[in-house]
Design an enzyme around this catalytic site. Structure first.
Site, PDB file in Angstrom:
ATOM      1  CE1 TYR A  79     -16.054  84.758  47.891  1.00 50.24           C
ATOM      2  CE2 TYR A  79     -16.614  83.665  49.946  1.00 50.24           C
ATOM      3  CZ  TYR A  79     -17.009  84.300  48.784  1.00 50.24           C
ATOM      4  OH  TYR A  79     -18.341  84.454  48.513  1.00 50.24           O
ATOM      5  NE  ARG A 130     -16.566  77.006  44.897  1.00 50.08           N
ATOM      6  CZ  ARG A 130     -17.691  77.037  45.616  1.00 50.08           C
ATOM      7  NH1 ARG A 130     -18.869  76.938  44.995  1.00 50.08           N
ATOM      8  NH2 ARG A 130     -17.654  77.140  46.917  1.00 50.08           N
ATOM      9  NE  ARG A 145      -5.714 102.267  44.140  1.00 48.89           N
ATOM     10  CZ  ARG A 145      -6.107 102.700  42.933  1.00 48.89           C
ATOM     11  NH1 ARG A 145      -5.250 103.330  42.140  1.00 48.89           N
ATOM     12  NH2 ARG A 145      -7.349 102.518  42.531  1.00 48.89           N
ATOM     13  CD  GLU A 159     -24.754  82.924  41.406  1.00 50.10           C
ATOM     14  OE1 GLU A 159     -24.469  81.820  41.895  1.00 50.10           O
ATOM     15  OE2 GLU A 159     -23.903  83.740  41.034  1.00 50.10           O
ATOM     16  CG  LEU A 194     -19.674  80.094  42.914  1.00 48.83           C
ATOM     17  CD1 LEU A 194     -18.314  80.586  42.430  1.00 48.83           C
ATOM     18  CD2 LEU A 194     -19.790  80.271  44.413  1.00 48.83           C
TER      19      LEU A 194
END
Ligand SMILES: Cc1ncc(COP(=O)(O)O)c(C=O)c1O
Length: 284
Positions: free
Chosen positions: A36, A55, A100, A181, A205
Protein backbone atom coordinates in the site's frame (compact mmCIF):
# COMPACT_ATOMS: atom_id res chain seq x y z
CA UNK A 1 -16.97 12.91 7.20
CA UNK A 2 -19.16 10.14 5.90
CA UNK A 3 -17.07 7.40 4.24
CA UNK A 4 -19.94 6.64 1.85
CA UNK A 5 -19.34 9.97 0.14
CA UNK A 6 -15.80 8.88 -0.77
CA UNK A 7 -15.54 7.53 -4.31
CA UNK A 8 -13.20 4.56 -4.52
CA UNK A 9 -11.67 3.02 -7.57
CA UNK A 10 -11.74 -0.77 -7.19
CA UNK A 11 -10.20 -2.71 -10.07
CA UNK A 12 -10.82 0.25 -12.32
CA UNK A 13 -14.50 0.79 -11.40
CA UNK A 14 -15.64 3.87 -9.49
CA UNK A 15 -18.09 3.33 -6.62
CA UNK A 16 -18.72 4.57 -3.06
CA UNK A 17 -16.03 3.29 -0.68
CA UNK A 18 -18.66 1.72 1.58
CA UNK A 19 -19.93 -0.33 -1.38
CA UNK A 20 -16.60 -1.95 -2.21
CA UNK A 21 -16.69 -5.60 -1.23
CA UNK A 22 -13.61 -7.73 -1.78
CA UNK A 23 -13.81 -11.52 -2.16
CA UNK A 24 -12.78 -13.36 1.01
CA UNK A 25 -10.39 -15.38 -1.13
CA UNK A 26 -8.44 -12.26 -1.95
CA UNK A 27 -4.97 -12.96 -0.57
CA UNK A 28 -5.05 -9.54 1.13
CA UNK A 29 -7.84 -10.92 3.33
CA UNK A 30 -6.22 -14.32 3.94
CA UNK A 31 -2.56 -13.41 4.27
CA UNK A 32 -2.19 -9.59 4.24
CA UNK A 33 -0.61 -10.34 0.88
CA UNK A 34 -0.77 -6.75 -0.32
CA UNK A 35 1.22 -3.53 -0.49
CA UNK A 36 0.00 0.00 0.00
CA UNK A 37 0.84 3.68 -0.11
CA UNK A 38 -0.58 6.71 1.65
CA UNK A 39 -0.12 10.06 -0.10
CA UNK A 40 -0.93 13.50 1.14
CA UNK A 41 -3.02 15.81 -1.02
CA UNK A 42 -2.46 19.55 -0.71
CA UNK A 43 -4.16 22.11 -2.98
CA UNK A 44 -5.82 19.27 -4.88
CA UNK A 45 -2.50 17.65 -5.82
CA UNK A 46 -0.52 14.70 -4.50
CA UNK A 47 2.69 15.68 -2.74
CA UNK A 48 5.89 13.74 -3.63
CA UNK A 49 3.94 11.59 -6.10
CA UNK A 50 6.99 10.13 -7.80
CA UNK A 51 8.66 9.22 -4.47
CA UNK A 52 5.50 7.28 -3.57
CA UNK A 53 5.09 5.54 -6.93
CA UNK A 54 8.80 4.63 -6.97
CA UNK A 55 8.52 3.09 -3.50
CA UNK A 56 5.32 1.31 -4.54
CA UNK A 57 7.12 -0.28 -7.50
CA UNK A 58 9.93 -1.39 -5.14
CA UNK A 59 7.37 -2.97 -2.77
CA UNK A 60 5.65 -4.74 -5.68
CA UNK A 61 8.99 -6.07 -6.95
CA UNK A 62 10.01 -7.32 -3.50
CA UNK A 63 6.64 -9.05 -3.09
CA UNK A 64 6.76 -10.40 -6.65
CA UNK A 65 3.35 -8.92 -7.39
CA UNK A 66 3.02 -8.31 -11.11
CA UNK A 67 1.07 -5.07 -11.54
CA UNK A 68 2.40 -3.49 -14.69
CA UNK A 69 1.16 0.01 -14.19
CA UNK A 70 2.63 3.24 -12.84
CA UNK A 71 -0.49 4.21 -10.81
CA UNK A 72 0.31 7.93 -11.03
CA UNK A 73 -2.62 8.61 -13.39
CA UNK A 74 -4.99 6.43 -11.38
CA UNK A 75 -4.11 8.43 -8.26
CA UNK A 76 -4.65 11.77 -10.03
CA UNK A 77 -7.98 10.56 -11.45
CA UNK A 78 -9.28 9.49 -8.06
CA UNK A 79 -8.29 12.78 -6.42
CA UNK A 80 -10.10 14.65 -9.21
CA UNK A 81 -13.15 12.41 -8.95
CA UNK A 82 -13.40 13.15 -5.23
CA UNK A 83 -12.62 16.85 -5.74
CA UNK A 84 -10.38 16.76 -2.70
CA UNK A 85 -8.20 19.78 -2.00
CA UNK A 86 -6.76 18.74 1.38
CA UNK A 87 -6.65 15.07 2.24
CA UNK A 88 -4.99 11.73 1.64
CA UNK A 89 -4.96 9.00 -0.95
CA UNK A 90 -4.93 5.35 0.11
CA UNK A 91 -3.79 2.88 -2.53
CA UNK A 92 -3.60 -0.87 -1.98
CA UNK A 93 -2.60 -3.61 -4.36
CA UNK A 94 -3.10 -7.22 -3.35
CA UNK A 95 -1.68 -10.24 -5.10
CA UNK A 96 -5.20 -11.20 -6.15
CA UNK A 97 -7.86 -13.83 -5.57
CA UNK A 98 -6.93 -17.52 -5.36
CA UNK A 99 -7.85 -20.72 -3.50
CA UNK A 100 -6.26 -20.46 -0.05
CA UNK A 101 -2.74 -21.78 -0.20
CA UNK A 102 0.39 -20.30 1.38
CA UNK A 103 2.44 -20.69 -1.77
CA UNK A 104 1.61 -18.71 -4.87
CA UNK A 105 3.94 -20.88 -6.95
CA UNK A 106 2.91 -20.92 -10.63
CA UNK A 107 -0.28 -18.97 -9.90
CA UNK A 108 -1.08 -16.33 -12.49
CA UNK A 109 -3.08 -13.89 -10.42
CA UNK A 110 -4.69 -10.60 -11.28
CA UNK A 111 -3.82 -8.01 -8.61
CA UNK A 112 -6.76 -6.29 -6.89
CA UNK A 113 -6.35 -2.52 -6.90
CA UNK A 114 -8.09 -0.19 -4.47
CA UNK A 115 -7.63 3.59 -4.49
CA UNK A 116 -9.58 6.19 -2.58
CA UNK A 117 -9.11 9.80 -1.55
CA UNK A 118 -10.30 11.04 1.79
CA UNK A 119 -10.72 14.75 2.49
CA UNK A 120 -9.31 16.28 5.67
CA UNK A 121 -11.52 18.88 7.26
CA UNK A 122 -8.60 19.98 9.38
CA UNK A 123 -4.88 19.28 9.36
CA UNK A 124 -4.60 15.84 11.00
CA UNK A 125 -1.35 16.64 12.81
CA UNK A 126 -1.84 20.32 13.67
CA UNK A 127 -2.53 19.88 17.35
CA UNK A 128 0.20 17.31 17.95
CA UNK A 129 2.67 19.45 16.06
CA UNK A 130 1.93 22.36 18.34
CA UNK A 131 2.21 20.51 21.63
CA UNK A 132 4.49 17.64 20.66
CA UNK A 133 3.61 14.05 21.52
CA UNK A 134 4.50 11.53 24.18
CA UNK A 135 6.39 8.45 23.08
CA UNK A 136 7.43 5.15 24.54
CA UNK A 137 10.24 2.83 23.53
CA UNK A 138 9.24 -0.71 22.61
CA UNK A 139 10.93 -3.86 21.39
CA UNK A 140 10.75 -4.12 17.61
CA UNK A 141 9.49 -7.67 17.12
CA UNK A 142 8.35 -7.18 13.53
CA UNK A 143 9.59 -9.37 10.69
CA UNK A 144 12.87 -8.71 8.84
CA UNK A 145 11.48 -6.94 5.74
CA UNK A 146 10.14 -3.71 7.18
CA UNK A 147 11.42 -1.97 4.03
CA UNK A 148 8.44 -3.39 2.12
CA UNK A 149 5.28 -1.35 2.63
CA UNK A 150 2.91 -4.29 3.14
CA UNK A 151 -0.51 -4.19 4.76
CA UNK A 152 0.76 -6.78 7.24
CA UNK A 153 0.92 -4.29 10.10
CA UNK A 154 -0.24 -6.40 13.01
CA UNK A 155 2.86 -5.78 15.15
CA UNK A 156 2.63 -2.05 14.39
CA UNK A 157 -1.06 -2.05 15.39
CA UNK A 158 -0.45 -3.97 18.62
CA UNK A 159 2.47 -1.77 19.65
CA UNK A 160 0.72 1.49 18.72
CA UNK A 161 -2.31 0.40 20.75
CA UNK A 162 -0.04 -0.40 23.70
CA UNK A 163 1.49 3.08 23.37
CA UNK A 164 -2.01 4.60 23.50
CA UNK A 165 -2.81 2.54 26.58
CA UNK A 166 0.32 4.00 28.18
CA UNK A 167 -0.93 7.52 27.43
CA UNK A 168 1.50 7.97 24.50
CA UNK A 169 0.86 8.58 20.81
CA UNK A 170 3.79 6.75 19.20
CA UNK A 171 6.27 4.01 20.04
CA UNK A 172 9.91 4.16 19.01
CA UNK A 173 10.93 0.64 18.07
CA UNK A 174 14.20 -0.82 19.34
CA UNK A 175 15.88 -3.87 17.80
CA UNK A 176 18.99 -5.23 19.53
CA UNK A 177 19.54 -1.96 21.40
CA UNK A 178 19.27 0.30 18.34
CA UNK A 179 16.45 2.49 17.08
CA UNK A 180 14.67 1.35 13.95
CA UNK A 181 11.65 3.65 13.48
CA UNK A 182 8.20 4.50 14.84
CA UNK A 183 5.18 2.25 14.36
CA UNK A 184 4.10 4.49 11.47
CA UNK A 185 6.92 7.00 11.16
CA UNK A 186 10.67 7.47 10.88
CA UNK A 187 12.72 8.82 13.76
CA UNK A 188 15.23 11.69 13.88
CA UNK A 189 17.20 12.83 16.88
CA UNK A 190 19.03 16.12 17.15
CA UNK A 191 22.24 16.43 19.17
CA UNK A 192 24.39 19.56 19.25
CA UNK A 193 22.69 20.88 16.14
CA UNK A 194 23.22 17.69 14.12
CA UNK A 195 20.26 15.73 12.74
CA UNK A 196 20.79 11.98 13.13
CA UNK A 197 18.53 9.28 11.71
CA UNK A 198 18.90 5.50 11.32
CA UNK A 199 20.17 4.45 7.87
CA UNK A 200 18.01 2.69 5.30
CA UNK A 201 17.92 -1.05 5.88
CA UNK A 202 15.50 -3.95 5.80
CA UNK A 203 14.49 -2.97 9.35
CA UNK A 204 12.93 0.37 8.42
CA UNK A 205 10.57 1.73 5.81
CA UNK A 206 12.38 4.30 3.72
CA UNK A 207 9.97 7.14 4.42
CA UNK A 208 9.24 9.68 1.72
CA UNK A 209 9.36 12.47 4.32
CA UNK A 210 12.56 11.06 5.81
CA UNK A 211 14.30 11.40 2.44
CA UNK A 212 12.68 14.78 1.72
CA UNK A 213 13.98 16.10 5.04
CA UNK A 214 17.49 14.66 4.65
CA UNK A 215 17.81 16.21 1.18
CA UNK A 216 16.27 19.52 2.21
CA UNK A 217 18.28 19.87 5.41
CA UNK A 218 21.54 19.08 3.62
CA UNK A 219 20.70 21.52 0.82
CA UNK A 220 20.05 24.20 3.43
CA UNK A 221 23.52 23.60 4.89
CA UNK A 222 22.58 21.60 7.99
CA UNK A 223 24.45 18.54 9.22
CA UNK A 224 22.58 15.28 8.76
CA UNK A 225 24.06 11.91 9.58
CA UNK A 226 22.49 8.57 8.69
CA UNK A 227 23.82 6.09 11.22
CA UNK A 228 22.73 3.62 13.86
CA UNK A 229 21.15 5.32 16.86
CA UNK A 230 21.55 3.54 20.19
CA UNK A 231 18.50 3.44 22.44
CA UNK A 232 20.52 5.26 25.12
CA UNK A 233 21.08 8.21 22.76
CA UNK A 234 17.34 8.88 22.77
CA UNK A 235 17.56 9.91 26.40
CA UNK A 236 20.46 12.29 25.79
CA UNK A 237 19.03 13.88 22.67
CA UNK A 238 18.30 17.62 22.53
CA UNK A 239 15.27 16.86 20.36
CA UNK A 240 13.48 13.85 18.92
CA UNK A 241 10.96 14.08 16.13
CA UNK A 242 9.10 11.67 13.92
CA UNK A 243 8.37 12.13 10.23
CA UNK A 244 5.60 10.73 8.08
CA UNK A 245 3.20 11.63 5.32
CA UNK A 246 0.36 12.34 7.73
CA UNK A 247 2.27 13.51 10.82
CA UNK A 248 4.79 15.51 8.74
CA UNK A 249 7.28 16.59 11.43
CA UNK A 250 6.01 15.98 14.95
CA UNK A 251 8.17 16.40 18.04
CA UNK A 252 8.40 13.74 20.71
CA UNK A 253 8.63 15.87 23.84
CA UNK A 254 8.41 13.08 26.38
CA UNK A 255 9.82 9.55 26.11
CA UNK A 256 9.10 6.80 28.60
CA UNK A 257 7.70 9.54 30.85
CA UNK A 258 10.94 11.55 30.82
CA UNK A 259 11.22 14.94 29.10
CA UNK A 260 13.21 14.97 25.85
CA UNK A 261 15.66 17.88 26.02
CA UNK A 262 13.70 20.83 27.36
CA UNK A 263 10.45 18.87 27.00
CA UNK A 264 9.01 21.24 24.42
CA UNK A 265 8.79 21.40 20.62
CA UNK A 266 12.31 22.44 19.70
CA UNK A 267 13.78 24.79 17.09
CA UNK A 268 15.22 22.00 14.92
CA UNK A 269 11.87 20.25 14.53
CA UNK A 270 10.34 23.60 13.62
CA UNK A 271 13.07 24.17 11.09
CA UNK A 272 12.45 20.74 9.52
CA UNK A 273 8.70 21.37 9.38
CA UNK A 274 9.36 24.74 7.75
CA UNK A 275 11.12 22.95 4.86
CA UNK A 276 7.97 20.93 4.26
CA UNK A 277 5.74 23.99 4.62
CA UNK A 278 7.82 25.88 2.06
CA UNK A 279 7.62 23.01 -0.43
CA UNK A 280 3.85 22.74 0.03
CA UNK A 281 3.49 26.49 -0.37
CA UNK A 282 5.49 26.34 -3.59
CA UNK A 283 3.24 23.60 -5.10
CA UNK A 284 1.58 24.79 -8.28
C1 LIG B 1 6.51 1.86 9.57
C2 LIG B 1 6.59 3.19 8.90
N1 LIG B 1 7.76 3.82 8.83
C3 LIG B 1 7.87 5.02 8.24
C4 LIG B 1 6.77 5.66 7.69
C5 LIG B 1 6.94 7.02 7.07
O1 LIG B 1 6.83 6.94 5.66
P1 LIG B 1 6.35 8.22 4.84
O2 LIG B 1 7.25 9.34 5.24
O3 LIG B 1 6.56 7.85 3.41
O4 LIG B 1 4.93 8.43 5.21
C6 LIG B 1 5.54 5.03 7.73
C7 LIG B 1 4.37 5.69 7.13
O5 LIG B 1 3.27 5.29 7.28
C8 LIG B 1 5.44 3.75 8.33
O6 LIG B 1 4.26 3.11 8.39
Amino acid sequence: MNESSIIASYNGKSLPLTEVFAPVLDRAFMFSDAVYEVLRVYKGKPFLLSAHTTRLQASLRSMRIAANQDFGDAILNNIAENQVKEGMVYLQISRGVAPRNHSFFAMELKPSILIYTKPFLEHPAAKEQQTGIKGITHEDYRWGRCDIKTTNLLANCLIQTHANEMGAQEAILIRNGVVSEGTSSNVFIVKNGIFITPPKSTFILAGTRRQFLIDGLLAAGHSVIERQVEKTELFNADEIFISSTVKEVTSVVQLDQKPVGKGIVGPFAKLAQALLDDAILAMK
